[in-house]
Design a protein around this motif. Structure first.
Motif, short mmCIF file in Angstrom:
data_model
loop_
_atom_site.label_atom_id
_atom_site.label_comp_id
_atom_site.label_asym_id
_atom_site.label_seq_id
_atom_site.Cartn_x
_atom_site.Cartn_y
_atom_site.Cartn_z
N PHE A 282 -4.56 -0.25 6.15
CA PHE A 282 -4.33 -0.50 4.73
C PHE A 282 -5.25 0.38 3.87
O PHE A 282 -4.81 1.02 2.92
N CYS A 283 -6.53 0.42 4.21
CA CYS A 283 -7.49 1.23 3.43
C CYS A 283 -7.12 2.70 3.47
O CYS A 283 -7.19 3.40 2.44
N ASN A 284 -6.74 3.21 4.63
CA ASN A 284 -6.34 4.61 4.73
C ASN A 284 -5.18 4.92 3.81
O ASN A 284 -5.14 5.96 3.15
N GLN A 285 -4.21 3.99 3.75
CA GLN A 285 -3.04 4.22 2.92
C GLN A 285 -3.38 4.14 1.44
O GLN A 285 -2.89 4.94 0.63
N ILE A 286 -4.23 3.20 1.05
CA ILE A 286 -4.62 3.08 -0.36
C ILE A 286 -5.31 4.35 -0.83
O ILE A 286 -5.04 4.86 -1.92
N VAL A 287 -6.21 4.89 -0.02
CA VAL A 287 -6.92 6.11 -0.39
C VAL A 287 -5.95 7.28 -0.48
O VAL A 287 -6.01 8.10 -1.41
N ALA B 144 0.82 -1.21 0.00
CA ALA B 144 0.00 0.00 0.00
C ALA B 144 0.85 1.26 0.00
O ALA B 144 0.48 2.27 -0.62
N MET B 145 2.03 1.22 0.66
CA MET B 145 2.76 2.44 0.94
C MET B 145 3.97 2.69 0.04
O MET B 145 4.37 3.84 -0.14
N HIS B 146 4.56 1.64 -0.49
CA HIS B 146 5.79 1.84 -1.27
C HIS B 146 5.46 2.63 -2.55
O HIS B 146 4.56 2.26 -3.30
#
Length: 419
Positions: free
Chosen positions: A341-346, A311-313
């Protein structure tokens, strides 16, 4: 230095600008899986995070593979190499097509369609492709590719066209038509699509990933290197991407520290084959000298790090899928991980497609956020896979039950009837 002493002490704010990649302005609007495997004219409207629930054999993984086949068609070619690179299971040619008994005249092609916008305008774009499964070669043959803007056809290639072209190669991404260059950015985003299925042995760093992609392989290869790029220090604080390391350690509650180290006799048995870099942990209940690697660590910790790294890279795919992403996770850990995970994807503006069998995962989904969408997958009386978005009504909300309980009780659908 121990990063977690059980008393908190995290920074009230964390720098995000360095590890938040430029969000894509693209939004997927509608995906159509018309005639492939268990699909017959089925469509759904994706969000940023798309979670598919359903019984075994309902078609959840096949949805991810259908998107993979569409990705290959849109960005390159469709053959054994391109499909394996995306994590799609290879079938005998006849199984790529819908072969339902209820269909009187079977179509000879596998058909897909995708709609999207670019966020900065109200224009809706659409790509359609009709493919003929391989017969005497390993390559699918393109019968046609068509590109629309607001319903008007802007570009087309067809096997019946007088213009000679290689019908085994997709032209949408490589055609030099000026009108396509800006509008087909989605094909560039889709080119790195893959179905990730992490494997514990590979996550531990003791076996190579046969589907290695950058920065993380489809089965978890080179996870240590990806994490090494995410761990950074600023003003005496340690961060994992744009999160404070304490936020990560909250999920791995036995860990006091996570670093990347080289394998040596003091942290991994010399008889264990390993990679050049390994994930090293310090247990908060043990002496700091008793550091150990991912080989000896809880597999749940590795799965959490894998999902967050994806999600973050900044170099990870902007559109990807994870099949059975909650594998090896305690239900409560899965719930917390999916929230982060959802917060990072958004934040990153990515698109992800997930499958799960863990009811408690649903409790970590904020379905009031339209970017996060839950889909129930079932097969109807003819065997066709059906995809239905789950929207929680006010009536269900007033019952005060969590989503996990509603699913188990059959209130959301996609629960098998077992006798």
């Amino acid at each position: 230095m121990s990063l977690k002493d059980g008393k908190g002490g995290r920074s009230p704010s964390s720098p995000q600008e360095e590890w938040t990649s430029e969000p894509t302005i693209m939004n997927l609007k509608r995906s159509v899986l018309e005639t492939s495997k268990a699909f017959y004219n089925v469509s759904f409207e994706p969000g940023k995070i798309n979670v598919f629930i359903g019984a075994n054999g309902s078609g959840k993984s096949t949805i991810l593979e259908g998107i993979g086949l569409l990705s290959a068609a849109m960005t390159d070619r469709v053959d054994a190499v391109s499909l394996q690179r995306k994590g799609v299971r290879l079938c005998v040619p006849t199984l790529y097509k819908s072969t339902f008994k209820s269909i009187g005249c079977l179509k000879s092609t596998v058909n897909f369609s995708l709609e999207w916008d670019v966020g900065s305008s109200s224009d809706i774009y659409q790509y359609d492709v009709h493919l003929m499964p391989p017969t005497d070669t390993e390559c699918f043959k393109y019968q046609s590719e068509t590109f629309f803007q607001n319903g008007a056809k802007l570009w087309e290639r067809s096997s019946k066209s007088f213009k000679q072209s290689n019908n085994y190669i997709g032209l949408f991404l490589i055609d030099d038509a000026v009108d396509l260059k800006v509008r087909r950015k989605i094909a560039e985003e889709f080119s790195s699509y893959g179905i990730f299925q992490p494997n514990t042995i590979i996550l531990r760093g003791t076996a190579p990933d046969t589907n290695q992609t950058a920065p993380i392989g489809l089965n978890g290869g080179r996870l240590a290197e990806a994490i090494k790029a995410l761990i950074r220090f600023k003003d005496g604080e340690v961060f994992f991407g744009n999160l404070h390391m304490d936020d990560i350690l909250d999920m791995i509650d036995w860990a006091a520290d996570i670093t990347i180290a080289t394998p040596k006799k003091s942290n991994i048995n010399a008889n264990i084959p390993t990679t050049r870099n390994v994930i090293a942990f310090t247990d908060r209940y043990m002496r700091e000298t008793a550091q150990f690697t991912g080989y000896d660590a809880s597999e749940g910790a590795l799965y959490v790090l894998f999902m967050l790294a994806l999600a973050m890279h900044p170099n990870a795919p902007s559109i990807f899928a994870v099949d059975s992403f909650d594998h090896a996770l305690n239900p409560r850990l899965a719930k917390k991980m999916i929230e982060v995970f959802c917060n990072q994807i958004v934040q990153q503006g990515k698109h992800v497609f997930l499958t799960t069998h863990n009811p408690l995962v649903l409790d970590g989904l904020d379905l009031n956020n339209d970017d996060i969408r839950l889909f129930a997958v079932n097969r109807d009386g003819n065997g066709y896979t059906q995809i239905q978005r789950v929207k929680v009504s006010q009536e269900l909300i007033n019952e005060g039950q969590p989503l996990s309980r509603l699913w188990i009780n059959g209130r959301l659908g996609s629960v098998p009837t077992l006798i």
